[in-house]
Write a protein that holds these residues in place. Structure first.
Motif, PDB file in Angstrom:
ATOM      1  N   MET A 100     -54.800  73.240 -43.766  1.00 20.03           N
ATOM      2  CA  MET A 100     -55.327  73.546 -45.073  1.00 20.03           C
ATOM      3  C   MET A 100     -56.544  72.657 -45.318  1.00 20.03           C
ATOM      4  O   MET A 100     -56.561  71.489 -44.976  1.00 20.03           O
ATOM      5  CB  MET A 100     -54.237  73.318 -46.121  1.00 20.03           C
ATOM      6  N   ALA A 101     -57.558  73.211 -45.921  1.00 20.05           N
ATOM      7  CA  ALA A 101     -58.789  72.469 -46.185  1.00 20.05           C
ATOM      8  C   ALA A 101     -58.541  71.390 -47.234  1.00 20.05           C
ATOM      9  O   ALA A 101     -57.784  71.574 -48.174  1.00 20.05           O
ATOM     10  CB  ALA A 101     -59.881  73.416 -46.654  1.00 20.05           C
ATOM     11  N   SER A 102     -59.199  70.253 -47.052  1.00 16.92           N
ATOM     12  CA  SER A 102     -59.074  69.173 -48.022  1.00 16.92           C
ATOM     13  C   SER A 102     -59.903  69.506 -49.262  1.00 16.92           C
ATOM     14  O   SER A 102     -60.774  70.362 -49.234  1.00 16.92           O
ATOM     15  CB  SER A 102     -59.521  67.857 -47.405  1.00 16.92           C
ATOM     16  N   GLU A 103     -59.624  68.784 -50.323  1.00 17.35           N
ATOM     17  CA  GLU A 103     -60.359  69.016 -51.563  1.00 17.35           C
ATOM     18  C   GLU A 103     -61.814  68.577 -51.394  1.00 17.35           C
ATOM     19  O   GLU A 103     -62.111  67.587 -50.743  1.00 17.35           O
ATOM     20  CB  GLU A 103     -59.706  68.236 -52.702  1.00 17.35           C
ATOM     21  N   ILE A 104     -62.719  69.311 -52.001  1.00 20.46           N
ATOM     22  CA  ILE A 104     -64.145  69.063 -51.850  1.00 20.46           C
ATOM     23  C   ILE A 104     -64.576  67.881 -52.714  1.00 20.46           C
ATOM     24  O   ILE A 104     -64.261  67.814 -53.892  1.00 20.46           O
ATOM     25  CB  ILE A 104     -64.948  70.322 -52.230  1.00 20.46           C
ATOM     26  N   ASP A 105     -65.284  66.944 -52.082  1.00 22.54           N
ATOM     27  CA  ASP A 105     -65.832  65.789 -52.785  1.00 22.54           C
ATOM     28  C   ASP A 105     -67.245  66.144 -53.214  1.00 22.54           C
ATOM     29  O   ASP A 105     -68.148  66.259 -52.387  1.00 22.54           O
ATOM     30  CB  ASP A 105     -65.832  64.574 -51.851  1.00 22.54           C
ATOM     31  N   THR A 106     -67.453  66.326 -54.509  1.00 21.47           N
ATOM     32  CA  THR A 106     -68.775  66.733 -54.997  1.00 21.47           C
ATOM     33  C   THR A 106     -69.749  65.573 -55.114  1.00 21.47           C
ATOM     34  O   THR A 106     -70.949  65.800 -55.266  1.00 21.47           O
ATOM     35  CB  THR A 106     -68.658  67.438 -56.362  1.00 21.47           C
ATOM     36  N   SER A 107     -69.274  64.333 -55.041  1.00 21.92           N
ATOM     37  CA  SER A 107     -70.193  63.197 -55.137  1.00 21.92           C
ATOM     38  C   SER A 107     -70.705  62.785 -53.756  1.00 21.92           C
ATOM     39  O   SER A 107     -71.893  62.554 -53.571  1.00 21.92           O
ATOM     40  CB  SER A 107     -69.527  62.022 -55.846  1.00 21.92           C
ATOM     41  N   ASN A 108     -69.833  62.705 -52.760  1.00 21.11           N
ATOM     42  CA  ASN A 108     -70.236  62.354 -51.397  1.00 21.11           C
ATOM     43  C   ASN A 108     -70.223  63.631 -50.566  1.00 21.11           C
ATOM     44  O   ASN A 108     -69.197  64.024 -50.028  1.00 21.11           O
ATOM     45  CB  ASN A 108     -69.293  61.308 -50.802  1.00 21.11           C
ATOM     46  N   ARG A 109     -71.363  64.262 -50.425  1.00 19.47           N
ATOM     47  CA  ARG A 109     -71.439  65.565 -49.765  1.00 19.47           C
ATOM     48  C   ARG A 109     -71.725  65.474 -48.275  1.00 19.47           C
ATOM     49  O   ARG A 109     -71.816  66.492 -47.598  1.00 19.47           O
ATOM     50  CB  ARG A 109     -72.504  66.420 -50.450  1.00 19.47           C
ATOM     51  N   ASP A 110     -71.891  64.273 -47.764  1.00 18.79           N
ATOM     52  CA  ASP A 110     -72.089  64.073 -46.326  1.00 18.79           C
ATOM     53  C   ASP A 110     -71.247  62.883 -45.872  1.00 18.79           C
ATOM     54  O   ASP A 110     -71.766  61.845 -45.456  1.00 18.79           O
ATOM     55  CB  ASP A 110     -73.576  63.837 -46.026  1.00 18.79           C
ATOM     56  N   PRO A 111     -69.896  63.009 -45.943  1.00 18.99           N
ATOM     57  CA  PRO A 111     -69.031  61.865 -45.635  1.00 18.99           C
ATOM     58  C   PRO A 111     -69.116  61.414 -44.176  1.00 18.99           C
ATOM     59  O   PRO A 111     -68.827  60.266 -43.866  1.00 18.99           O
ATOM     60  CB  PRO A 111     -67.631  62.372 -45.977  1.00 18.99           C
ATOM     61  N   ASN A 112     -69.539  62.288 -43.286  1.00 22.54           N
ATOM     62  CA  ASN A 112     -69.635  61.926 -41.865  1.00 22.54           C
ATOM     63  C   ASN A 112     -71.061  61.568 -41.459  1.00 22.54           C
ATOM     64  O   ASN A 112     -71.348  61.444 -40.268  1.00 22.54           O
ATOM     65  CB  ASN A 112     -69.121  63.074 -40.999  1.00 22.54           C
ATOM     66  N   ASN A 113     -71.950  61.463 -42.438  1.00 22.04           N
ATOM     67  CA  ASN A 113     -73.353  61.105 -42.188  1.00 22.04           C
ATOM     68  C   ASN A 113     -74.022  62.006 -41.158  1.00 22.04           C
ATOM     69  O   ASN A 113     -74.751  61.535 -40.286  1.00 22.04           O
ATOM     70  CB  ASN A 113     -73.473  59.637 -41.775  1.00 22.04           C
ATOM     71  N   LEU A 114     -73.772  63.299 -41.263  1.00 21.33           N
ATOM     72  CA  LEU A 114     -74.393  64.255 -40.347  1.00 21.33           C
ATOM     73  C   LEU A 114     -75.899  64.320 -40.541  1.00 21.33           C
ATOM     74  O   LEU A 114     -76.649  64.527 -39.588  1.00 21.33           O
ATOM     75  CB  LEU A 114     -73.799  65.653 -40.562  1.00 21.33           C
ATOM     76  N   ASN A 115     -76.343  64.169 -41.782  1.00 21.55           N
ATOM     77  CA  ASN A 115     -77.765  64.277 -42.081  1.00 21.55           C
ATOM     78  C   ASN A 115     -78.292  63.022 -42.755  1.00 21.55           C
ATOM     79  O   ASN A 115     -79.133  63.087 -43.653  1.00 21.55           O
ATOM     80  CB  ASN A 115     -78.024  65.505 -42.956  1.00 21.55           C
ATOM     81  N   ALA A 116     -77.821  61.877 -42.296  1.00 24.39           N
ATOM     82  CA  ALA A 116     -78.254  60.603 -42.873  1.00 24.39           C
ATOM     83  C   ALA A 116     -79.757  60.398 -42.702  1.00 24.39           C
ATOM     84  O   ALA A 116     -80.396  59.761 -43.533  1.00 24.39           O
ATOM     85  CB  ALA A 116     -77.493  59.450 -42.229  1.00 24.39           C
ATOM     86  N   HIS A 117     -80.313  60.966 -41.643  1.00 23.10           N
ATOM     87  CA  HIS A 117     -81.744  60.818 -41.395  1.00 23.10           C
ATOM     88  C   HIS A 117     -82.588  61.531 -42.451  1.00 23.10           C
ATOM     89  O   HIS A 117     -83.766  61.244 -42.602  1.00 23.10           O
ATOM     90  CB  HIS A 117     -82.096  61.336 -40.002  1.00 23.10           C
ATOM     91  N   LEU A 118     -82.002  62.462 -43.203  1.00 22.79           N
ATOM     92  CA  LEU A 118     -82.731  63.158 -44.260  1.00 22.79           C
ATOM     93  C   LEU A 118     -82.537  62.531 -45.630  1.00 22.79           C
ATOM     94  O   LEU A 118     -83.304  62.808 -46.548  1.00 22.79           O
ATOM     95  CB  LEU A 118     -82.290  64.627 -44.331  1.00 22.79           C
ATOM     96  N   GLY A 119     -81.529  61.709 -45.778  1.00 23.02           N
ATOM     97  CA  GLY A 119     -81.230  61.109 -47.070  1.00 23.02           C
ATOM     98  C   GLY A 119     -82.304  60.160 -47.561  1.00 23.02           C
ATOM     99  O   GLY A 119     -82.442  59.926 -48.743  1.00 23.02           O
ATOM    100  N   THR A 120     -83.074  59.633 -46.648  1.00 22.14           N
ATOM    101  CA  THR A 120     -84.116  58.682 -47.028  1.00 22.14           C
ATOM    102  C   THR A 120     -85.495  59.324 -46.987  1.00 22.14           C
ATOM    103  O   THR A 120     -86.502  58.643 -46.860  1.00 22.14           O
ATOM    104  CB  THR A 120     -84.096  57.462 -46.090  1.00 22.14           C
ATOM    105  N   LEU A 121     -85.571  60.639 -47.043  1.00 23.85           N
ATOM    106  CA  LEU A 121     -86.845  61.345 -47.019  1.00 23.85           C
ATOM    107  C   LEU A 121     -87.499  61.253 -48.394  1.00 23.85           C
ATOM    108  O   LEU A 121     -87.244  62.049 -49.283  1.00 23.85           O
ATOM    109  CB  LEU A 121     -86.642  62.813 -46.631  1.00 23.85           C
TER     110      LEU A 121
END
Length: 129
Positions: free
Chosen positions: A1-22
């Motif tokens: 079953m899918a876990s509940e969606i976290d609307t504040s931390n939308r990239d918990p695995n840092n998949l796109n961390a390189h874009l967060g500082t753009l």
């Protein structure tokens, strides 16, 4: 079953961390000796941030759900092939390769071992001078 969606931390695995500082400063910079008017620089910063945010929101609004659906189908397809085809195929290969390995081992032990032992017995009697 899918876990509940976290609307504040939308990239918990840092998949796109390189874009967060753009940020504006990461894209546009004026070197010493070449500066625009301060109001142009500040307005450029505001325009950059506004349009980056607005365009991203419009693109996700128009295409986000469709693209998410396509990726969901893609990963379902991958899971289907791995579960129903690739993993069973590996099991078939494992079974067949173990038979080939046993056959190869028997051939080596039956044919090559006596020959090597015979040559070893012959060369055993040679002595270094």
């Amino acid at each position: 079953m899918a876990s509940e969606i976290d609307t504040s931390n939308r990239d918990p695995n840092n998949l796109n961390a390189h874009l967060g500082t753009l940020l504006f400063d990461d894209v546009i910079g004026e070197p010493d000796g070449t500066h625009s008017i301060i109001c142009v620089w500040k307005l450029s910063h505001c325009c950059f941030e506004f349009w980056k945010g607005l365009c991203y929101k419009l693109m996700t609004f128009c295409c986000g759900c469709c693209i998410a659906a396509e990726w969901g189908c893609e990963f379902a397809y991958i899971a289907f092939w791995h579960i129903w085809y690739i993993t069973p195929l590996f099991k078939v290969l494992e079974i067949n390769c173990s038979v080939c390995q046993r056959l190869y081992s028997m051939c080596i032990n039956c044919c090559m071992t006596p020959v090597c032992e015979a040559f070893g017995g012959v060369f055993h009697h040679f002595k270094r001078i």
